[in-house]
Design an enzyme around this catalytic site. Structure first.
Site, short mmCIF file in Angstrom:
data_model
loop_
_atom_site.label_atom_id
_atom_site.label_comp_id
_atom_site.label_asym_id
_atom_site.label_seq_id
_atom_site.Cartn_x
_atom_site.Cartn_y
_atom_site.Cartn_z
N TYR A 25 1.44 1.72 -3.75
CA TYR A 25 0.82 0.48 -4.22
C TYR A 25 1.91 -0.58 -4.36
O TYR A 25 2.70 -0.54 -5.31
CB TYR A 25 0.11 0.77 -5.54
CG TYR A 25 -0.57 -0.39 -6.22
CD1 TYR A 25 -0.77 -1.61 -5.59
CD2 TYR A 25 -1.05 -0.23 -7.53
CE1 TYR A 25 -1.40 -2.66 -6.24
CE2 TYR A 25 -1.68 -1.28 -8.19
CZ TYR A 25 -1.85 -2.48 -7.55
OH TYR A 25 -2.48 -3.52 -8.19
N LYS A 49 -1.43 0.29 -0.34
CA LYS A 49 -2.21 -0.80 -0.91
C LYS A 49 -1.22 -1.95 -1.02
O LYS A 49 -0.33 -1.95 -1.87
CB LYS A 49 -2.80 -0.46 -2.27
CG LYS A 49 -3.59 -1.63 -2.85
CD LYS A 49 -3.99 -1.42 -4.29
CE LYS A 49 -4.69 -2.70 -4.80
NZ LYS A 49 -4.92 -2.69 -6.25
#
Length: 323
Positions: A160, A190
């Site tokens: 992320y 992400k």
């Protein structure tokens, strides 16, 4: 509060071994809010209703739990475990994938959360970079991610990337170079940054290997044109239908209609951002659209004011998101 026994997850329960299938996560992924009581305790009782709303009303079947939108780093390890269990349990047979964010400033906490998510058959885990003592190099970041992933050796793993909050602005295309040799479970990103140069290079070089999930809702169309495989965001909780339409027409090559849909998203985010549009305001927006009681955010975030709430409501009505 008693914890449930680990449950089987349809579609994600088989533990992959050496050759893990790649790039399975695509389309829209809702970054879920954490329901709270007025006393600021987590409220598990509405998560079943929340899942049904996402699936039946917004057409969303993938979720990202305990991330930024979910105030994951403001929760205790025990609270994060309880939330992970409830989302997985309520999503069984309804959701396609439940990704649990397990990032923490403490590698031990991250490993504990990763192991727990694996025990409950989460579809995948994601980790944000530590942001107090920050990794100063790709090597340091990779080593941290590798140690967390090793705690859940059969669970798909995602990084992320959120440099605006973490202050970790390493070049992610360099992180991906050979990462599957260091982290066999690595599945993708992400990528929550406006740096479309870095994202575009990631997609160009690695889209056939990894899921490339974009995290800036207001720039989704740009990311899709670059070749993103999907997106993770907070607004997909309440305008998932609109954004799904944008993805559909983009795939057909109808960029005129796609731009019209993106313009609605940008008009909403842009207008409310002028008076502040953080987790608290986002949470209020979800409550206004869905009717699900989500409660206030946890300190240090302050509750959305009535003045801001009225402005959000007015904009939702003007744009036809809420009638």
């Amino acid at each position: 509060m008693l914890r449930r026994d680990p449950c089987c997850w349809s579609g994600a329960g088989e533990a992959p071994q050496m050759a893990m299938p790649r790039n399975k996560l695509h389309g829209l992924v809702a970054a879920t809010f954490t329901p709270m009581t007025q006393d600021n305790e987590i409220n598990l009782s509405v998560i079943g209703q929340y899942v049904d709303y996402l699936v039946k009303v917004q057409g969303i079947k993938n979720i990202f739990v305990n991330g930024t939108t979910g105030e994951g780093l403001s929760l205790t390890v025990e609270e994060r475990k309880l939330l992970a269990e409830e989302w997985i349990n309520q999503g069984k047979g309804k959701l396609d994938q439940v990704i649990i964010h397990v990032g923490s400033l403490s590698i031990k906490d991250s490993q504990q959360l990763a192991k727990h998510a694996a025990e409950y058959n989460a579809s995948g885990i994601a980790v944000i970079s530590p942001f107090f003592f920050k990794p100063q190099s790709i090597e340091a970041l990779t080593e941290f991610l590798k140690e967390v992933a090793a705690a859940a050796p059969s669970t798909p793993f995602y990084y992320y990337h959120l440099p605006e909050l973490t202050g970790v602005s390493l070049n992610i295309v360099e992180l991906l170079d050979g990462i599957e040799k260091r982290i066999p479970t690595f599945q993708g990103l992400k990528f929550t940054s406006s740096d479309l140069l870095d994202f575009g290079q990631c997609v160009h070089k690695y889209k056939d290997k990894f899921a490339m999930l974009y995290g800036k809702d207001e720039l989704l169309l740009s990311a899709m044109v670059l070749g993103a495989s999907g997106a993770v965001g907070s607004t997909y909780n309440y305008i998932g239908n609109l954004c799904n339409k944008m993805l559909t027409v983009t795939e057909r090559g109808d960029f005129i209609t796609a731009r019209e849909h993106q313009a609605v998203v940008q008009e909403f985010i842009g207008s409310v951002s002028r008076f502040g549009f953080g987790v608290a305001e986002n949470k209020v927006t979800m409550m206004l659209v869905s009717g699900i009681p989500l409660g206030p955010p946890r300190l240090p975030l302050l509750e959305c004011s009535e003045e801001k709430r009225a402005k959000i409501l007015a904009k939702l009505k003007i744009l036809g998101i809420l009638t």
